[in-house]
Write a protein that holds these residues in place. Structure first.
Motif, PDB file in Angstrom:
ATOM      1  N   ASP A  20       0.836  -1.215   0.000  1.00 37.09           N
ATOM      2  CA  ASP A  20       0.000   0.000   0.000  1.00 37.09           C
ATOM      3  C   ASP A  20       0.864   1.256   0.000  1.00 37.09           C
ATOM      4  OD1 ASP A  20      -2.356  -1.442  -0.059  1.00 37.09           O
ATOM      5  OD2 ASP A  20      -2.570  -1.488   2.132  1.00 37.09           O
ATOM      6  N   LYS A  23       2.467   1.704  -3.455  1.00 33.80           N
ATOM      7  CA  LYS A  23       1.533   2.241  -4.459  1.00 33.80           C
ATOM      8  C   LYS A  23       1.385   3.751  -4.307  1.00 33.80           C
ATOM      9  CE  LYS A  23      -1.876  -0.696  -3.633  1.00 33.80           C
ATOM     10  NZ  LYS A  23      -3.217  -1.319  -3.774  1.00 33.80           N
ATOM     11  N   SER A  24       1.309   4.218  -3.068  1.00 32.59           N
ATOM     12  CA  SER A  24       1.178   5.650  -2.808  1.00 32.59           C
ATOM     13  C   SER A  24       2.434   6.403  -3.233  1.00 32.59           C
ATOM     14  CB  SER A  24       0.899   5.884  -1.321  1.00 32.59           C
ATOM     15  OG  SER A  24       0.860   7.264  -1.018  1.00 32.59           O
ATOM     16  N   THR A  25       3.593   5.842  -2.922  1.00 36.26           N
ATOM     17  CA  THR A  25       4.858   6.485  -3.292  1.00 36.26           C
ATOM     18  C   THR A  25       5.036   6.512  -4.803  1.00 36.26           C
ATOM     19  OG1 THR A  25       5.844   5.670  -1.225  1.00 36.26           O
ATOM     20  CG2 THR A  25       7.352   6.470  -2.916  1.00 36.26           C
ATOM     21  N   GLN A  28       3.358   9.477  -6.317  1.00 41.21           N
ATOM     22  CA  GLN A  28       4.147  10.696  -6.106  1.00 41.21           C
ATOM     23  C   GLN A  28       5.327  10.774  -7.069  1.00 41.21           C
ATOM     24  OE1 GLN A  28       4.920  11.608  -1.810  1.00 41.21           O
ATOM     25  NE2 GLN A  28       3.740   9.742  -1.431  1.00 41.21           N
TER      26      GLN A  28
END
Length: 259
Positions: A20, A23-25, A28
Motif C-alpha cells: 500500500d 503504491k502511494s509512493t 508521487q
C-alpha cells in the motif's frame, strides 16, 4: 520530498512488501516525473536527460516488480510499455534490472500464449544477450513447452533467476500439471498415489489431495490407488475441428511472421 529520496523510499517499500505504501509512493514519483521534459512523449533535449532517463527507468522497473507482487497484469503490461522507449539504444547485462525486466516480459508473453510477440522480442536481442540467465530462462521454457518436455518445465521451478518470476511460473506449472493429468487419464486405468505425486511433481501427499479435490473430483481414490473413470464415448470421436483449424491457422501466421 526530494525525488531521489522518494525513489529510495519506493525501492525499500517494494523490497519489504509494503504494498500500500509503495503504491502511494509510486503515484508521487510519477507526478515528479512529469517535470522531466526529456522523457517521452516530449523528448526535449536537456543536459540532464541521461540522469532523468536513469531515474525514470529505476522508478518503472520497480513499478514492474510491484505489479508482479500485486499480480496486477494490467499494471505490469503498462509499465513494461512505458519502459521500452527508455531502453532504446541500451544493452542488457547480467545482474541488472533491465535483463530481469525483459525476462519477465517474455514470461508474461509465454503465459498468455502470445508466441509471435515472444519471438519478435527475441529477434531484437544479440546472442550474448540471449545467454543472460534471466533471458535464457523463458527461452528454454518456451522450447520445453513446444516439444512437450513437461518434466523439464516443472523442474525449472527450482532454477528461477529472480523471485519475481514465481508469479508467471506458477501459472505455467498449473497449465502443465493439468496437461499431464489429462494425459494420465487416457494412458492409465489407474495409478498409485505415489506414482501420481511423482509424475505431477507435487511436493507432498497433501498437495496431491488438494489437486485432486480441486481440479479432478471425478477421480476415484481407493486406498493408495487412483482409478480414472473412462469417458462414456471415445474421445477420439469428439474431434474439435473448428478449434484445430483455428490453431493451425494461428501457428501458420506466427511462423510467417517469424520468417
Amino acid at each position: 520530498m526530494d525525488p531521489t529520496a522518494l525513489l529510495s523510499k519506493f525501492k525499500t517499500e517494494v523490497k519489504n512488501g509494503q504494498l500500500d505504501a509503495a503504491k502511494s509512493t509510486l503515484v508521487q514519483l510519477k507526478i515528479a516525473m512529469t517535470q522531466f521534459q526529456s522523457l517521452p512523449p516530449m523528448s526535449v533535449p536537456s543536459p540532464t536527460a541521461a540522469k532523468e532517463n536513469q531515474f525514470a527507468c529505476e522508478v518503472l522497473e520497480h513499478a514492474v516488480f510491484l505489479s508482479v507482487t500485486l499480480e496486477d497484469m494490467e499494471g505490469f503490461q503498462r509499465h513494461i510499455a512505458q519502459l521500452k522507449p527508455l531502453y532504446i539504444g541500451g544493452s542488457y547485462a547480467p545482474g541488472d534490472n533491465r535483463s530481469v525486466i525483459l525476462g519477465l516480459n517474455l514470461m508474461g508473453l509465454l503465459v498468455e500464449n502470445r508466441l509471435a510477440e515472444f519471438h519478435s522480442e527475441l529477434e531484437l536481442l544479440s546472442e550474448s544477450e540471449r545467454s543472460i540467465e534471466a533471458i535464457a530462462f523463458p527461452i528454454a521454457l518456451e522450447q520445453y513447452l513446444m516439444v512437450g518436455a513437461f518434466n523439464q518445465v516443472l523442474g525449472a521451478k527450482a532454477r528461477q533467476p529472480h523471485p519475481t518470476f514465481g508469479f508467471f511460473m506458477a501459472s505455467i506449472i498449473e497449465t502443465v500439471r493439468q496437461s499431464i493429468a489429462e494425459c494420465a487419464e487416457v494412458a492409465y486405468g489407474s495409478l498409485t498415489l505415489a506414482s501420481a505425486q511423482q509424475i505431477l511433481m507435487l511436493d507432498s501427499r497433501a498437495d496431491l489431495d488438494t489437486f485432486i479435490s480441486t481440479l479432478h473430483p471425478d477421480w476415484v481414490v481407493e486406498g493408495e490407488v487412483i482409478k480414472f473413470i473412462a469417458p462414456t464415448g471415445a474421445k477420439s470421436s469428439e474431434v474439435p475441428s473448428m478449434r484445430l483449424i483455428t490453431e493451425c491457422l494461428d501457428y501458420a501466421t506466427e511462423l510467417e511472421r517469424i520468417v
